[in-house]
Design a protein around this motif. Sequence first.
Motif, short mmCIF file in Angstrom:
data_model
loop_
_atom_site.label_atom_id
_atom_site.label_comp_id
_atom_site.label_asym_id
_atom_site.label_seq_id
_atom_site.Cartn_x
_atom_site.Cartn_y
_atom_site.Cartn_z
N ASP A 242 -7.89 143.44 -11.93
CA ASP A 242 -7.56 144.28 -10.77
C ASP A 242 -8.82 144.88 -10.16
N ALA A 243 -9.71 145.38 -11.02
CA ALA A 243 -10.93 146.03 -10.53
C ALA A 243 -11.86 145.05 -9.84
N LEU A 244 -11.84 143.79 -10.29
CA LEU A 244 -12.74 142.77 -9.73
C LEU A 244 -12.15 142.06 -8.50
N THR A 245 -10.91 142.39 -8.16
CA THR A 245 -10.27 141.68 -7.05
C THR A 245 -9.87 142.63 -5.92
N THR A 246 -10.60 143.70 -5.76
CA THR A 246 -10.34 144.60 -4.64
C THR A 246 -10.95 144.09 -3.34
N THR A 247 -11.94 143.21 -3.43
CA THR A 247 -12.69 142.79 -2.25
C THR A 247 -11.82 142.27 -1.11
N PRO A 248 -10.85 141.39 -1.37
CA PRO A 248 -10.04 140.89 -0.24
C PRO A 248 -9.36 142.01 0.53
N TRP A 249 -8.87 143.00 -0.18
CA TRP A 249 -8.12 144.07 0.47
C TRP A 249 -9.04 145.05 1.19
N GLU A 250 -10.21 145.26 0.63
CA GLU A 250 -11.21 146.08 1.34
C GLU A 250 -11.63 145.40 2.64
N LEU A 251 -11.79 144.06 2.59
CA LEU A 251 -12.15 143.33 3.80
C LEU A 251 -10.99 143.33 4.81
N LEU A 252 -9.77 143.25 4.31
CA LEU A 252 -8.61 143.26 5.20
C LEU A 252 -8.41 144.63 5.83
N GLY A 253 -8.79 145.68 5.09
CA GLY A 253 -8.62 147.04 5.59
C GLY A 253 -7.34 147.67 5.09
N VAL A 254 -7.34 148.98 5.00
CA VAL A 254 -6.21 149.65 4.37
C VAL A 254 -4.92 149.47 5.18
N HIS A 255 -4.99 149.49 6.51
CA HIS A 255 -3.78 149.37 7.31
C HIS A 255 -3.10 148.03 7.07
N ARG A 256 -3.86 146.94 7.19
CA ARG A 256 -3.25 145.62 7.02
C ARG A 256 -2.92 145.34 5.55
N SER A 257 -3.66 145.93 4.63
CA SER A 257 -3.34 145.75 3.21
C SER A 257 -1.98 146.38 2.89
N LEU A 258 -1.73 147.56 3.44
CA LEU A 258 -0.43 148.20 3.24
C LEU A 258 0.67 147.49 4.02
N GLN A 259 0.32 146.96 5.18
CA GLN A 259 1.28 146.15 5.94
C GLN A 259 1.68 144.92 5.14
#
Length: 295
Positions: A242-259
């Motif tokens: 989990d800790a090593l796979t945050t990059t995609p969501w950080e790149l996507l951004g919090v709004h689209r990650s929650l979407q």
Amino acid sequence: MEPNWIAIARRNARSVQTTIGWIFWDPGAVARYEAIGLPGPLGYIAARSAPLAPAGPDAVTAAFGSISPIGIAMALDLAGPDGPARCWEARDEAVLEGLTAYAPDILDPLAELGPHLWAVVERLPMVGRVLAAAHLRMPRPDDPVLSGWHAVNCLREWRGDTHWAAVVAAGLTGVEASVLHNAWLRYESDWLPTSRGSSPEEIAAAWDGLAEKGLVEVGDDGERRVTDQGIALRRDIEERTDALTTTPWELLGVHRSLQFAEDLEPPCERLLERVDLTAGENYQPGSRIRDTDFA
């Protein structure tokens, strides 16, 4: 406040896994594989390995991590040179058919998020992520829903490659990791490695290897069990993934990650119900919320 990216990665991993994994046992996909000459799980192996199949069964075995080497060799042998690509195309047909039938409310989110997900996947570091890199080079479908599905599939393989790097760093083989995972999930003895095609001899060797590492103990009844330390190691591997796979969501951004989470979780619950029907309730543990999960 800074978003909790680890929590977001953990949450979205379930929908990533479910959006892809239901097709592994889908009767529409299985029937298409059988028409090509690949029964049951051999079709899944051929379809998933298509981007890497030209490198041969040893490379596919290394990338898959815990799937039986014998099953992989058999699938690629039966498929022949053109079989994996044909299974890839057959699976794509089944994906569109199945999503439309069982989770139609996932269609628009996949089509809408797809371009944003591809922009993320193209920026992910691929060093050490061989299966994800192989998937990334494949032609992208013209259909926007299928294109979005393939972008999610790249995210799944990228996380999977990262997970296996954590397993290897912990000094485990693929079958040893399955034995520990089985104990963590509290499944019946050896269910998980058996479900992945491991032979009794391979499973016995994994238990011996874990015993040598001090991760197995003998109970008063004479039965061998995974120790608390072994289960803690398996949990630690999951936390590290989990800790090593945050990059995609950080790149996507919090709004689209929650979407992504909000749009995909409801239809994914129905896709998980499909897994229950077509495979069984033990399958696809990465999609399930259990009391072993983290708070």
